[in-house]
Design an enzyme around this catalytic site. Structure first.
Site, PDB file in Angstrom:
ATOM      1  N   ASP A  51      33.568  64.303  58.801  1.00 56.27           N
ATOM      2  CA  ASP A  51      33.503  62.898  58.403  1.00 56.27           C
ATOM      3  C   ASP A  51      34.289  62.021  59.374  1.00 56.27           C
ATOM      4  O   ASP A  51      33.793  60.999  59.853  1.00 56.27           O
ATOM      5  CB  ASP A  51      34.055  62.755  56.979  1.00 56.27           C
TER       6      ASP A  51
ATOM      7  N   GLY B 172      35.438  51.995  54.599  1.00 58.10           N
ATOM      8  CA  GLY B 172      35.160  51.300  53.347  1.00 58.10           C
ATOM      9  C   GLY B 172      35.247  49.787  53.444  1.00 58.10           C
ATOM     10  O   GLY B 172      34.567  49.151  54.244  1.00 58.10           O
TER      11      GLY B 172
ATOM     12  N   THR C 265      25.047  51.715  42.958  1.00 56.46           N
ATOM     13  CA  THR C 265      25.218  51.098  41.640  1.00 56.46           C
ATOM     14  C   THR C 265      26.138  49.889  41.712  1.00 56.46           C
ATOM     15  O   THR C 265      25.890  48.856  41.067  1.00 56.46           O
ATOM     16  CB  THR C 265      25.783  52.128  40.643  1.00 56.46           C
TER      17      THR C 265
ATOM     18  N   LYS D 260      33.034  59.005  62.243  1.00 60.11           N
ATOM     19  CA  LYS D 260      33.635  57.678  62.293  1.00 60.11           C
ATOM     20  C   LYS D 260      34.282  57.416  63.658  1.00 60.11           C
ATOM     21  O   LYS D 260      34.211  56.296  64.184  1.00 60.11           O
ATOM     22  CB  LYS D 260      34.660  57.534  61.173  1.00 60.11           C
TER      23      LYS D 260
END
Length: 437
Positions: free
Chosen positions: A202, A135, A20, A206
């Site tokens: 997670d 991020g 979005t 990474k």
């Protein structure tokens, strides 16, 4: 060279929190993106599972047929679905057809990165994935491009915001793990099912990506030694504080030189005590930070928000600009670099240091017996502290910090110590990082 007047057509797979934000930024920054790329960007479709739930994006762009969208007119496929399937098949197909791919999918890259790169190389397509780790922090491109002429020796960092928020809160308040996790869930820092975060999956994905880029070696998530934070207690945090340390879940990737001169790669994720003077110790809340050591560049630090819709979308758009420019100018992005093909070092052979807290009988000779176990396994003691336990006249607390030693030797030592008659309990064991021991 592609005609700069022709729009770069983009298909988006997934439209959750990140997707979005990608749509919003494409709309709001359309003119700037056109100027930066040299051609307009046209969003031609968005693949979602339940179109009726996406009322904040143009309905005419929504489709449930992701495969048809990938096979259609798009020049660039942006994937923010996550998970292995169906993303794996969709992206492999896109790359084989010569379409550029931008993905934020760390799990897919950590498990099947080699397959994606092979498909990209076969067709000459671009594969970009800055958003897969940390991020909005510009991290992967510096490793992949800026430091391509250097030799990276170590990467150590905090790459999961959920676990860093929990450990930071435990350190600040003295609260236990369970209640802090509940608070993190209430505030939206932890998912309804936090397993991937708190159990280290997670961070391990990474770490695999970071090691692959840093050491020019294919490293998968299954190669990464992994421990989560569920066993970290308020007592562990307090013990670290007494020694001027704090506890962080660290992803550590190292280039290791063996005694015979051969190189290998060590990749691990686990909680560790680090000195409060270390650069990573002050990284609190849901922020991420990665500390890189290279032979020529020296020590570098990358810091910022490691997750969230807008920060991750920022990284996605950065990659989109790069691949779109390549489309306009007829260039290509960097290929996979796995020429070194270094073996992954087993955790048991990796050098680490331990902080060990023991509940023991308060009697003469206790330290001698414990020290003998360390000597038997070739482990040197760096520091020791013994004190009586409040309210227990015949019990004492013994804290031992070791010098660096093979992890297997340290584990074996702890197992043997646990069996000593004078040891009531091995209260805590945690690795120590970030200082010379």
């Amino acid at each position: 060279m592609t005609n700069s007047g022709e729009p770069i057509k983009v298909a988006l797979l997934g439209c959750g929190t990140v997707g979005t934000e990608v749509v919003r930024l494409l709309r709001e920054q359309a003119d700037d993106l056109t100027a930066r790329i040299g051609a307009p960007v046209e969003l031609v479709g968005i693949a979602v599972r339940r179109p009726h739930k996406h009322t904040d994006v143009p309905a005419e762009l929504l489709t449930t047929d992701a495969a048809a969208l990938v096979a259609g007119e798009a020049d660039v496929i942006v994937e923010v679905i996550g998970g292995i399937d169906p993303a794996r098949g969709l992206l492999t197909s896109a790359l084989r057809e010569g379409k550029a791919v931008v993905t934020a999918n760390k799990a897919l890259l950590a498990e099947h990165g080699g397959e994606l790169f092979a498909a990209a190389d076969a067709s000459g397509a671009d594969l970009y994935f800055e958003a897969a780790v940390a991020g909005a922090i510009p991290l992967l491109r510096p490793l992949r491009e800026s430091l391509a002429g250097d030799r990276i020796t170590r990467v150590m960092g905090i790459v999961n915001g959920t676990t860093n928020y929990i450990l930071s809160a435990m350190d600040a308040t003295g609260s236990g793990y369970g209640e802090t996790l509940e608070e993190a869930s209430r505030l939206g820092y932890a998912e309804a099912d936090p397993t991937a975060d708190v159990d280290g999956f997670d961070a391990a994905a990474k770490a695999a990506i970071l090691a692959s880029l840093s050491f020019h070696t294919r490293v998968t998530a299954s190669d990464v030694y992994r421990e989560g934070i569920a066993s970290v207690t308020a007592s562990d945090i307090a013990a670290a504080s007494l020694l001027g340390r704090t506890v962080k879940l660290l992803a550590i990737c190292e280039r290791v030189l063996g005694e015979d001169g051969t190189e290998s790669v060590s990749v691990r994720v686990h909680p560790a005590m680090i000195p409060r003077t270390h650069q990573l110790a002050s990284v609190n809340g849901a922020f991420n930070a990665v500390y890189v050591e290279a032979e020529a560049a020296g020590q570098l630090m990358f810091y910022g928000p490691g997750a969230g819709g807008a920060p991750t979308a920022s990284a996605v758009l950065g990659d989109l600009v790069a691949v779109a420019r390549n489309k306009v100018l007829g260039g290509r992005g960097p290929r996979e670099s796995a020429y070194a093909d270094l073996p992954v070092r087993p955790m048991g052979e990796t050098l680490t240091a331990y902080h060990i807290s023991l509940d023991v009988d308060d009697q003469p000779g206790v330290l001698t017996q414990v020290a003998a176990m360390f000597a038997e396994h070739g482990v040197s003691i760096a520091a020791v502290r013994q004190e009586g336990r409040e309210g227990e006249s015949k019990a004492a607390s013994l804290v031992v910090v070791t010098h660096m030693a093979p992890d297997e030797a340290l584990r074996s030592t702890v197992d043997k110590i646990a069996g000593l008659p004078i040891v009531r309990e091995v209260a805590a064991v945690m690795r120590v990082e970030g200082e010379q021991l």
